[in-house]
Design a protein around this motif. Structure first.
Motif, PDB file in Angstrom:
ATOM      1  N   GLY A   5       0.801  -1.217   0.000  1.00 29.89           N
ATOM      2  CA  GLY A   5       0.000   0.000   0.000  1.00 29.89           C
ATOM      3  C   GLY A   5       0.832   1.265   0.000  1.00 29.89           C
ATOM      4  O   GLY A   5       0.355   2.325  -0.400  1.00 29.89           O
ATOM      5  N   LYS A   6       2.088   1.168   0.412  1.00 35.35           N
ATOM      6  CA  LYS A   6       2.993   2.325   0.374  1.00 35.35           C
ATOM      7  C   LYS A   6       3.352   2.710  -1.055  1.00 35.35           C
ATOM      8  O   LYS A   6       3.794   3.820  -1.313  1.00 35.35           O
ATOM      9  N   TYR A   7       3.210   1.768  -1.978  1.00 32.41           N
ATOM     10  CA  TYR A   7       3.672   1.972  -3.351  1.00 32.41           C
ATOM     11  C   TYR A   7       2.551   2.024  -4.373  1.00 32.41           C
ATOM     12  O   TYR A   7       2.801   2.290  -5.541  1.00 32.41           O
ATOM     13  N   GLY A   8       1.337   1.730  -3.957  1.00 30.23           N
ATOM     14  CA  GLY A   8       0.216   1.748  -4.885  1.00 30.23           C
ATOM     15  C   GLY A   8      -1.092   1.644  -4.127  1.00 30.23           C
ATOM     16  O   GLY A   8      -1.121   1.506  -2.905  1.00 30.23           O
ATOM     17  N   ASN A   9      -2.157   1.696  -4.847  1.00 34.75           N
ATOM     18  CA  ASN A   9      -3.488   1.643  -4.251  1.00 34.75           C
ATOM     19  C   ASN A   9      -3.865   0.184  -3.996  1.00 34.75           C
ATOM     20  O   ASN A   9      -4.684  -0.396  -4.716  1.00 34.75           O
ATOM     21  N   VAL A  10      -3.239  -0.412  -2.979  1.00 31.76           N
ATOM     22  CA  VAL A  10      -3.427  -1.825  -2.668  1.00 31.76           C
ATOM     23  C   VAL A  10      -3.775  -1.961  -1.197  1.00 31.76           C
ATOM     24  O   VAL A  10      -3.063  -1.440  -0.340  1.00 31.76           O
ATOM     25  N   GLY A  71       3.748  -9.526  -4.059  1.00 29.55           N
ATOM     26  CA  GLY A  71       4.069  -8.832  -5.309  1.00 29.55           C
ATOM     27  C   GLY A  71       3.599  -9.618  -6.519  1.00 29.55           C
ATOM     28  O   GLY A  71       3.056  -9.051  -7.475  1.00 29.55           O
ATOM     29  N   HIS A  72       3.775 -10.929  -6.483  1.00 28.60           N
ATOM     30  CA  HIS A  72       3.262 -11.757  -7.579  1.00 28.60           C
ATOM     31  C   HIS A  72       1.738 -11.653  -7.654  1.00 28.60           C
ATOM     32  O   HIS A  72       1.166 -11.521  -8.733  1.00 28.60           O
ATOM     33  N   THR A  73       1.083 -11.710  -6.508  1.00 30.34           N
ATOM     34  CA  THR A  73      -0.375 -11.640  -6.475  1.00 30.34           C
ATOM     35  C   THR A  73      -0.895 -10.355  -7.110  1.00 30.34           C
ATOM     36  O   THR A  73      -1.918 -10.367  -7.783  1.00 30.34           O
ATOM     37  N   ILE A  74      -0.172  -9.257  -6.919  1.00 31.19           N
ATOM     38  CA  ILE A  74      -0.647  -7.999  -7.506  1.00 31.19           C
ATOM     39  C   ILE A  74      -0.123  -7.772  -8.919  1.00 31.19           C
ATOM     40  O   ILE A  74      -0.364  -6.725  -9.511  1.00 31.19           O
ATOM     41  N   GLY A  75       0.579  -8.771  -9.473  1.00 30.43           N
ATOM     42  CA  GLY A  75       0.939  -8.708 -10.886  1.00 30.43           C
ATOM     43  C   GLY A  75       2.396  -8.538 -11.224  1.00 30.43           C
ATOM     44  O   GLY A  75       2.746  -8.350 -12.390  1.00 30.43           O
ATOM     45  N   CYS A  76       3.284  -8.593 -10.255  1.00 29.24           N
ATOM     46  CA  CYS A  76       4.710  -8.423 -10.517  1.00 29.24           C
ATOM     47  C   CYS A  76       5.362  -9.775 -10.794  1.00 29.24           C
ATOM     48  O   CYS A  76       5.406 -10.623  -9.908  1.00 29.24           O
ATOM     49  N   PRO A  77       5.894  -9.969 -11.994  1.00 28.38           N
ATOM     50  CA  PRO A  77       6.601 -11.224 -12.281  1.00 28.38           C
ATOM     51  C   PRO A  77       8.039 -11.153 -11.781  1.00 28.38           C
ATOM     52  O   PRO A  77       8.514 -10.089 -11.372  1.00 28.38           O
ATOM     53  N   HIS A  78       8.732 -12.265 -11.822  1.00 26.69           N
ATOM     54  CA  HIS A  78      10.165 -12.242 -11.546  1.00 26.69           C
ATOM     55  C   HIS A  78      10.844 -11.452 -12.667  1.00 26.69           C
ATOM     56  O   HIS A  78      10.453 -11.558 -13.827  1.00 26.69           O
TER      57      HIS A  78
END
Length: 97
Positions: A5-10, A71-78
């Motif tokens: 949440g510090k880096y996006g609307n999560v 991070g993976h759950t919100i869409g960030c791949p390796h």
């Protein structure tokens, strides 16, 4: 998980009513589906596995693994799977296989 949440609307909220993110701990493993892929996983099946933690797990490991899988759950791949990085730094050309 809510560190993101510090880096996006999560915002993650604990719920038992039709959760999108379903965490299991029944395997000695850490993994998560990527982004909207979690929406295609049938109800009753986990979308994230956080089963490798024990009472001996260090706080540092916990604080590294949970945000990583989130991070993976919100869409960030390796990073090594991002096409633009693979092409930019020529991972494929340098890789012997």
């Amino acid at each position: 998980m809510n560190e993101w949440g510090k880096y996006g609307n999560v915002v993650f909220t604990l719920t038992t009513t039709d959760p999108q993110v379903r965490i299991a701990r029944n395997e000695n493993a850490y993994w998560s589906y990527i982004g909207t892929d979690i929406l295609s996983i049938p109800r009753g099946q986990p979308t994230m596995m956080l089963g490798g933690f024990t009472s001996q797990t260090s706080d540092a490991t916990f604080m590294r693994v949970v945000p990583h899988e989130t991070g993976h759950t919100i869409g960030c791949p390796h990073e090594h799977l991002r096409k633009e990085l693979v092409e930019e730094i020529r991972i494929k050309k340098q890789c012997p296989y």
